[in-house]
Motif scaffolding. Structure first.
Motif, PDB file in Angstrom:
ATOM      1  N   SER A  67     118.739  71.016  27.399  1.00  0.00           N
ATOM      2  CA  SER A  67     120.148  71.421  26.852  1.00  0.00           C
ATOM      3  C   SER A  67     121.282  71.964  27.821  1.00  0.00           C
ATOM      4  CB  SER A  67     119.840  72.827  26.088  1.00  0.00           C
ATOM      5  OG  SER A  67     121.185  73.383  25.702  1.00  0.00           O
ATOM      6  N   GLY A  92     126.687  67.731  22.213  1.00  0.00           N
ATOM      7  CA  GLY A  92     125.578  68.592  23.102  1.00  0.00           C
ATOM      8  C   GLY A  92     126.177  68.637  24.393  1.00  0.00           C
ATOM      9  N   ASP A 128     117.675  62.851  22.654  1.00  0.00           N
ATOM     10  CA  ASP A 128     117.262  63.174  24.174  1.00  0.00           C
ATOM     11  C   ASP A 128     116.737  62.224  24.669  1.00  0.00           C
ATOM     12  OD1 ASP A 128     118.601  65.645  23.160  1.00  0.00           O
ATOM     13  OD2 ASP A 128     116.645  66.786  22.707  1.00  0.00           O
TER      14      ASP A 128
END
Ligand code: ATP
Ligand code: MG
Length: 491
Positions: A67, A92, A128
């Motif tokens: 993250s 993100g 991701d």
């Protein structure tokens, strides 16, 4: 070009260390925090390219396997209470500003991503990813370079596509098959041309061939993203490089067809005119040597835009483009709207410069008449210097004698403008008599005579009949009123 990176050759791998170049304190901080959080992270993209090329840059992109938002928040805490983190949850990403060495640096954090696109959509499906996934989705090899911020490999360059070599060879090339990279996000085709223009690089043949093949796909990209790249091309040192590539690849025809209309020369009775596309690009390059003003550069692009619409061959005279400055100025709002350029005072400025671009040349012949000089000063106002720059850049003759003659004449025009401005202060001139005053003096309610008197006073000042002076203008108003049979109600 940076030559001081540390190079060490092990049995099977070449390692480059750029530790010395990571002198911004944020890198050490990120490295510490990432180690505590057990995250892998890298500096990536344009910043890495720019430190290798020794181009100053204040935008740092940090890529994290994990993250980006959490890492950004923790690094920001370390940096003090005042550091405000802006979080973009949908992307993100997280950004904060960092003051260092009198500059504000923008530090952006993003999680490594894997992207895939559908042919009918501009919106990627984002998941991701690993470092490798993230480098694969980058636009060009020179933009896919990463430097490790991880303790055990701090400063090590991760360059899976030989981007370092491409920087040295000045090559723009996609990391994957160009058709894949471009169909995933067709904006990259414009970015290829933008980087080629800004950095003066070549686009590798398979990459440029793929742009030609996929040009049509640019249609799915939003106008706002497109114009951002076009404006960056225009702001480059030599914008013609970009426009020639846009033309050759077929992108220009889709994005800005009016510009293509300027291309080529027509011949009648063996007489041709110049290629106005190439001429415009020459004007743009000339002008770019003297100004970074994007809107002045846009004026150069548009100054002859109506030549194709106004072109006529007149026997005995040759090619004429009568009134192309008026027609061109009228075309500006439509073009601005279509290209998602701002419809505000910037547009008005471009309109004005297109409209006036022939006026200083006309002054060369009329050099004796102060009145023409005053009128131009009045109409151009504070933009007179920009207009002169545009006109001087408009001299693109191959004939050196002609160039010399025009340049000298423009010097005379500049001198004349200076003298008249010093004497008459016309540049930001507001007619000294207002409509309200005219109404009061002659006891009028709103009527057309007020406009007539106001205009005549303005013309009298510009023509030098009276000075730009309140009392003279007042007396002149009384005279005009008298002629129109108006009675003075209050003197
Ligand atoms: P500059 O800031 O001078 O415009 P840059 O290379 O930093 O150049 P940005 O638009 O800031 O360009 O993007 C940062 C990095 O993000 C790029 O170097 C590239 O790795 C990646 N990137 C940006 N846009 C795209 C895109 N459309 N497709 C793939 N990668 C992109
Ligand atoms: Mg950037």
């Amino acid at each position: 070009m940076l030559t001081s990176y540390f190079y060490c050759n092990f049995a099977n791998s070449n390692l480059f260390y750029l530790k010395e170049q990571l002198n911004h304190p944020v890198f050490k901080a990120v490295s510490e925090v990432a180690a505590q959080m057990q995250l892998k992270c890298y500096v990536i993209g344009g910043y890495v390219r720019d430190i290798i090329m020794e181009r100053p840059s204040v935008d740092i992109d940090i890529m994290v396997i994990g993250s980006g938002i959490d890492l950004a928040k923790n690094v920001a805490t370390l940096n003090g209470k005042d550091t405000k983190v802006k979080v973009f949850k949908n992307f993100g990403t997280a950004v904060f500003n960092y003051k260092y060495q009198d500059k504000v640096w923008q530090i952006e954090f993003v999680g490594a991503r894997k992207e895939s696109y559908r042919t009918d959509s501009r919106k990627p499906i984002v998941e991701d990813g690993t470092l490798e996934d993230d480098q694969n989705r980058r636009d060009f090899t020179i933009n896919a370079l990463a430097i490790s911020l991880n303790k055990e490999s701090y400063g090590e360059l991760v360059d899976p596509f030989d981007g370092l070599n491409d920087i040295n060879k000045k090559i723009i090339r996609t990391p994957l098959e160009p058709d894949i990279t471009f169909s995933d996000d067709p904006l990259r085709m414009l970015r290829a041309i933008r980087f080629a223009t800004q950095l003066d690089f070549f686009i590798q043949v398979p990459t440029i061939e793929s742009i030609i093949k996929n040009a049509d796909r640019i249609k799915i990209v939003s106008g706002e993203r497109i114009i951002e790249e076009i404006n960056k091309i225009i702001l480059a040192k030599k914008p013609s490089i970009g426009f020639k590539l846009l033309y050759q690849t077929g992108l220009l025809k889709i994005i800005f067809p009016e510009f293509i209309e300027l291309k080529g020369a027509e011949y009648v009775d063996g007489k041709g005119h110049k290629d106005n596309f190439l001429h415009t690009l020459e004007v743009l390059d000339n002008l770019s040597l003297h100004t970074d003003n994007l809107w002045l550069r846009w004026s150069a692009i548009l100054h002859d835009i109506a030549k194709p619409n106004t072109k006529k061959f007149v026997k005995g005279t040759g090619w004429t483009f009568h009134a192309h400055e008026f027609v061109g100025a009228k075309m500006v709002p439509d073009i601005f709207k279509k290209l998602k350029l701002p419809l505000n005072e910037k547009m008005k400025y471009v309109e004005k410069l297109v409209l006036l671009h022939l006026r200083p040349i006309a002054l060369v012949d009329e050099i004796v008449s102060d009145s023409a000089v005053r009128r131009l000063l009045f109409e151009a106002g504070d933009d007179i210097d920009d207009l002169m720059l545009l006109c001087e850049s408009d001299i693109t003759s191959k004939n050196q004698e002609k160039v010399k003659k025009y340049t000298t004449n423009f010097k005379i025009v500049r001198q004349k403008l200076k003298e008249i401005e010093e004497k008459d202060r016309i540049r930001n001139f507001q007619p000294p008599i207002t409509g309200e005053l005219i109404m009061e003096v002659f006891g009028l309610t709103p009527c057309k005579e007020i406009g007539t008197i106001k205009n005549k006073i303005k013309d009298a000042i510009l023509d030098g009949i009276i000075n730009n002076d309140y009392q003279q203008a007042y007396d002149y108003m009384l005279k005009l009123g008298n002629k129109l049979g108006l009675k003075v109600a209050k003197n």
